[in-house]
Every structure is written in C-alpha cells, then in structure tokens.
Design an enzyme around this catalytic site. Structure first.
Site, mmCIF file in Angstrom:
data_model
loop_
_atom_site.group_PDB
_atom_site.id
_atom_site.type_symbol
_atom_site.label_atom_id
_atom_site.label_comp_id
_atom_site.label_asym_id
_atom_site.label_seq_id
_atom_site.Cartn_x
_atom_site.Cartn_y
_atom_site.Cartn_z
ATOM 1 C CG LEU A 168 -2.036 -1.064 1.209
ATOM 2 C CD1 LEU A 168 -2.995 -0.849 2.372
ATOM 3 C CD2 LEU A 168 -2.798 -1.081 -0.106
ATOM 4 C CB ALA A 192 12.032 -2.677 3.802
ATOM 5 C CG ASP A 224 12.658 -1.829 14.415
ATOM 6 O OD1 ASP A 224 11.411 -1.836 14.513
ATOM 7 O OD2 ASP A 224 13.372 -2.759 14.820
ATOM 8 C CB SER A 233 -6.631 -5.408 9.775
ATOM 9 O OG SER A 233 -6.996 -6.564 9.056
ATOM 10 C CG HIS A 239 -7.637 -10.142 9.479
ATOM 11 N ND1 HIS A 239 -8.271 -11.313 9.125
ATOM 12 C CD2 HIS A 239 -7.135 -9.623 8.327
ATOM 13 C CE1 HIS A 239 -8.136 -11.514 7.825
ATOM 14 N NE2 HIS A 239 -7.448 -10.492 7.313
ATOM 15 C CE1 TYR A 286 -1.874 -7.254 10.413
ATOM 16 C CE2 TYR A 286 -3.913 -8.382 9.818
ATOM 17 C CZ TYR A 286 -3.037 -7.310 9.660
ATOM 18 O OH TYR A 286 -3.332 -6.322 8.761
ATOM 19 C CE LYS A 333 -2.551 -3.856 11.372
ATOM 20 N NZ LYS A 333 -1.802 -2.646 10.991
ATOM 21 C CB SER A 373 -8.952 -7.537 0.424
ATOM 22 O OG SER A 373 -9.504 -8.438 1.365
ATOM 23 N NE ARG A 393 -11.869 -12.616 4.182
ATOM 24 C CZ ARG A 393 -10.875 -11.747 4.095
ATOM 25 N NH1 ARG A 393 -10.104 -11.706 2.993
ATOM 26 N NH2 ARG A 393 -10.619 -10.911 5.069
HETATM 27 P P1 NAI Z 1 3.035 -4.713 3.633
HETATM 28 O O1 NAI Z 1 3.445 -5.869 4.456
HETATM 29 O O2 NAI Z 1 3.263 -4.775 2.172
HETATM 30 O O3 NAI Z 1 3.731 -3.389 4.201
HETATM 31 C C1 NAI Z 1 4.021 -3.201 5.554
HETATM 32 C C2 NAI Z 1 5.354 -2.473 5.650
HETATM 33 O O4 NAI Z 1 5.684 -2.314 7.035
HETATM 34 C C3 NAI Z 1 6.511 -3.229 5.000
HETATM 35 O O5 NAI Z 1 7.151 -2.426 4.027
HETATM 36 C C4 NAI Z 1 7.443 -3.549 6.160
HETATM 37 O O6 NAI Z 1 8.832 -3.482 5.819
HETATM 38 C C5 NAI Z 1 7.082 -2.474 7.172
HETATM 39 N N1 NAI Z 1 7.428 -2.920 8.516
HETATM 40 C C6 NAI Z 1 7.241 -4.139 9.081
HETATM 41 N N2 NAI Z 1 7.802 -4.181 10.299
HETATM 42 C C7 NAI Z 1 8.348 -2.964 10.510
HETATM 43 C C8 NAI Z 1 9.076 -2.400 11.594
HETATM 44 N N3 NAI Z 1 9.360 -3.098 12.701
HETATM 45 N N4 NAI Z 1 9.506 -1.131 11.478
HETATM 46 C C9 NAI Z 1 9.228 -0.395 10.355
HETATM 47 N N5 NAI Z 1 8.557 -0.887 9.297
HETATM 48 C C10 NAI Z 1 8.117 -2.154 9.381
HETATM 49 O O7 NAI Z 1 1.500 -4.449 3.954
HETATM 50 P P2 NAI Z 1 0.431 -3.599 3.134
HETATM 51 O O8 NAI Z 1 -0.455 -4.519 2.398
HETATM 52 O O9 NAI Z 1 1.112 -2.507 2.415
HETATM 53 O O10 NAI Z 1 -0.435 -2.996 4.332
HETATM 54 C C11 NAI Z 1 -0.121 -1.748 4.909
HETATM 55 C C12 NAI Z 1 -0.834 -1.655 6.252
HETATM 56 O O11 NAI Z 1 -2.230 -1.801 6.057
HETATM 57 C C13 NAI Z 1 -0.410 -2.721 7.255
HETATM 58 O O12 NAI Z 1 -0.395 -2.156 8.551
HETATM 59 C C14 NAI Z 1 -1.518 -3.745 7.168
HETATM 60 O O13 NAI Z 1 -1.682 -4.441 8.384
HETATM 61 C C15 NAI Z 1 -2.719 -2.861 6.861
HETATM 62 N N6 NAI Z 1 -3.752 -3.564 6.127
HETATM 63 C C16 NAI Z 1 -3.557 -3.868 4.797
HETATM 64 C C17 NAI Z 1 -4.534 -4.532 4.095
HETATM 65 C C18 NAI Z 1 -4.410 -4.820 2.637
HETATM 66 O O14 NAI Z 1 -5.360 -5.367 2.090
HETATM 67 N N7 NAI Z 1 -3.309 -4.476 1.962
HETATM 68 C C19 NAI Z 1 -5.779 -4.985 4.772
HETATM 69 C C20 NAI Z 1 -5.861 -4.607 6.158
HETATM 70 C C21 NAI Z 1 -4.879 -3.915 6.796
HETATM 71 C C1 15L Z 2 -5.066 -7.804 6.039
HETATM 72 O O1 15L Z 2 -5.163 -7.277 7.147
HETATM 73 C C2 15L Z 2 -3.755 -8.008 5.405
HETATM 74 O O2 15L Z 2 -2.845 -6.989 5.725
HETATM 75 C C3 15L Z 2 -3.841 -8.165 3.903
HETATM 76 O O3 15L Z 2 -2.627 -8.692 3.422
HETATM 77 C C4 15L Z 2 -5.003 -9.068 3.505
HETATM 78 O O4 15L Z 2 -4.761 -10.365 3.959
HETATM 79 C C5 15L Z 2 -6.281 -8.532 4.091
HETATM 80 O O5 15L Z 2 -6.176 -8.318 5.484
HETATM 81 C C6 15L Z 2 -7.481 -9.441 3.849
HETATM 82 O O6 15L Z 2 -8.168 -9.769 4.813
HETATM 83 O O7 15L Z 2 -7.739 -9.773 2.694
#
Ligand code: NAI
Ligand code: 15L
Length: 269
Positions: free
Chosen positions: A17, A38, A53, A113, A115, A138, A142, A167, A176
């Site tokens: 995202l 990262a 971090d 999330s 979740h 997880y 959240k 999602s 879903r």
């Molecule tokens: P992602 O896993 O691609 O990105 C998360 C980022 O957080 C990664 O770049 C990772 O390096 C960084 N990260 C992890 N641990 C860290 C730490 N200790 N310190 C600093 N950075 C750290 O996940 P995505 O899909 O981009 O999701 C972004 C956010 O949205 C997350 O918090 C996720 O839980 C939440 N979310 C995403 C959903 C989706 O459908 N993409 C659904 C629900 C929630």
């Molecule tokens: C989340 O919270 C995750 O970050 C994402 O990777 C998907 O698994 C999403 O929920 C989902 O429920 O589809």
C-alpha cells in the site's frame, strides 16, 4: 487549489500500500516523509526518506520531528508468530502514540484491519460498535492499536481515524474479496477525508469499496464524508469462472477473516 498540510509522515512506505500511495500523497502535503525498516528506493521531489524500526523509541521520536499528521501503515501485515508482531505492531504502535503525544502531532490515520472482527460470521453486518473478535495474533495487535488510539484521544486529545481495511489490492482475487475489496482510489480518498475532516475525534471506519454483498455499515463514520466510488463487481465474472468456492462449512468461508481464522497456533520460540 486543494488543501495541503506541511509535512505528512507515511510509515510502511516500502510495502504494497505504501508503494501504491506514495505517488498520490503529494496532493495532501508539501513534504511526505516516507519511512520503513526496508529499503525505500528512490525518492520523489516532495519526499524525504527515513529508515526506522517502529520498535525503536528514540528513532521514532526523531522520525516524528516536524510532522503534522501520520498515515501509519507500517508493521506486520499478516498473521504469524508473536515476537515480530509484538515488536512492529504492539511496541511500534505504543512508540508511535507516545511519540505523537510528546511531539504534539494532532492527527493519525491508522491502518487497522478487518481481522479485528475476523471471527464474526460473513452473514453478519457490522458497524463500529460490533465487539472486537480478532482472528489471530495479527488481529489482536490491530485491536491493541485501535484501543491505544482510543486512549490517546480520551486522555491526550490525539485524533485518530482507524481504517479497518478489507483487502486493498489491484483486483479482487476470490469470493471473499468480492465483499472486502478496497480500490486504491477509494483508499486515497478515505485518507484525504481522514486527514482533513475537522474534529474526527476517534473514528472507526470500515475501509471497503462499494461492494455487494457488503458486510459493513459505516453510518457511524458519515462525518468523514467518505463515499467509496469503486466496486468489486468488474471482477465478479473472473472470480466466479476461475476460483473454486470453499465448502460452506469451511471456517474460511464462514467467518469474515477468511483463511486467517485457520492460521496458528504459534508456540513461543
Ligand atoms: P506490507 O506488508 O506490504 O507493508 C508493511 C510495511 O511495514 C513493509 O514495508 C514492512 O517493511 C514495514 N514494517 C514491518 N515491520 C516494521 C518495523 N518493525 N519497522 C518499520 N517498518 C516495518 O503491507 P500492506 O499490504 O502494504 O499494508 C499496509 C498496512 O495496512 C499494514 O499495517 C496492514 O496491516 C494494513 N492492512 C492492509 C490490508 C491490505 O489489504 N493491503 C488490509 C488490512 C490492513
Ligand atoms: C489484512 O489485514 C492483510 O494486511 C492483507 O494482506 C489481507 O490479507 C487482508 O487483510 C485481507 O483480509 O484480505
């Protein structure tokens, strides 16, 4: 001309995202500070990159210097063993809110999330008052972030919009996701509303596009003025043709959290 804040912090900027949002966030801020543990890649003219971090409080304090609002995406984004989730999502959320309080940052947009409520049935329709029923470490982390942000609003007046994201991917990939999908455009507009709406207090909003069937009711978040414009409908035929349906008694088909309700357990290392 649209409204802009001075400096917006985006955590998790190297993730899925984060990468999708980075080219869009200069609509909302003069400077976007992008952060992740990262590699952040090349920066655009409006960006400044800071590796951090989330579990390191001193680094977090420095990260928040001069910041007007935070979009907090950083952390573990799937279920798994407790330790990495403890560091990134639980300690990380604590560090963020304590840092925000100390630095006087007024507004956080928190990527929560679905979740958090993953153990509600897919036949239920939930609003923001539904009991939290997290579906794993997880989801629990959240839920912690949502409750922590509630406390920081009640005690210190830090405002948060908790986006219970469904999602958010380029396409809806399975049955879903026809209910949980959130387009990047709808997410971007929700973030705009979450940054600029006055007096959001502590708001919980289900972040999904205008999908059918819908599991979530956002009547308690209408003050945000967010109306999703997209829908998972264009993906329906492809999903129905190519993705087999799970048996009705499979927990992944019964509960909103899908496959997440079947993950674990993760014994302590
Ligand atoms: P992602 O896993 O691609 O990105 C998360 C980022 O957080 C990664 O770049 C990772 O390096 C960084 N990260 C992890 N641990 C860290 C730490 N200790 N310190 C600093 N950075 C750290 O996940 P995505 O899909 O981009 O999701 C972004 C956010 O949205 C997350 O918090 C996720 O839980 C939440 N979310 C995403 C959903 C989706 O459908 N993409 C659904 C629900 C929630
Ligand atoms: C989340 O919270 C995750 O970050 C994402 O990777 C998907 O698994 C999403 O929920 C989902 O429920 O589809």
């Amino acid at each position: 001309m649209s409204q802009k804040i001075n400096r917006l912090l985006l955590t998790g900027a190297a993730g899925g995202l984060g990468k999708a949002l980075r080219p869009r966030l200069n609509q909302f801020a003069q400077i976007v500070r992008v952060s992740d543990v990262a590699d952040l890649g090349a920066t655009a003219a409006h960006e400044e990159a800071v590796r951090c971090d989330l579990g390191n409080y001193d680094a977090m304090l420095a990260l928040l210097d001069g910041v007007d609002a935070v979009v907090h995406l950083g952390g573990m984004s799937i279920d798994g063993p407790f330790e990495p989730i403890l560091n990134a999502n639980i300690r990380g959320a604590y560090n963020l809110y304590e840092g925000v309080r100390q630095k006087g940052v007024k507004r956080v947009v928190f990527a929560s999330s679905n979740h958090v409520v993953g153990f509600h049935k897919q036949t239920d329709r939930l609003d923001a008052t539904a009991p939290m029923r997290p579906d794993g470490n997880y989801g629990v982390s959240k839920a912690f972030g949502e409750l922590l942000s509630r406390f920081y609003y009640d005690r210190y007046g830090v405002e948060t919009v908790c986006m219970r994201i469904g999602s958010s991917f380029p396409k809806a990939l399975d049955h879903r996701m026809l209910s949980t999908w959130l387009s990047y455009d709808d997410l971007t507009e929700l973030i705009r509303c979450a940054i600029f709406t006055p007096n959001v207090g502590h708001t919980v909003v289900y972040a999904a596009s205008d999908n059918k069937p819908s599991w979530w009711d956002n009547r308690l978040a209408t003050h945000l003025g967010w109306t999703p414009k997209d829908s998972s409908d264009p993906f329906r035929a492809e999903v129905e043709a190519n993705v087999p349906r799970l048996p009705a008694d499979d927990p992944a088909a019964m509960y909103q959290g899908g496959q997440f309700v079947k993950f674990g357990p993760y014994p302590p290392a």
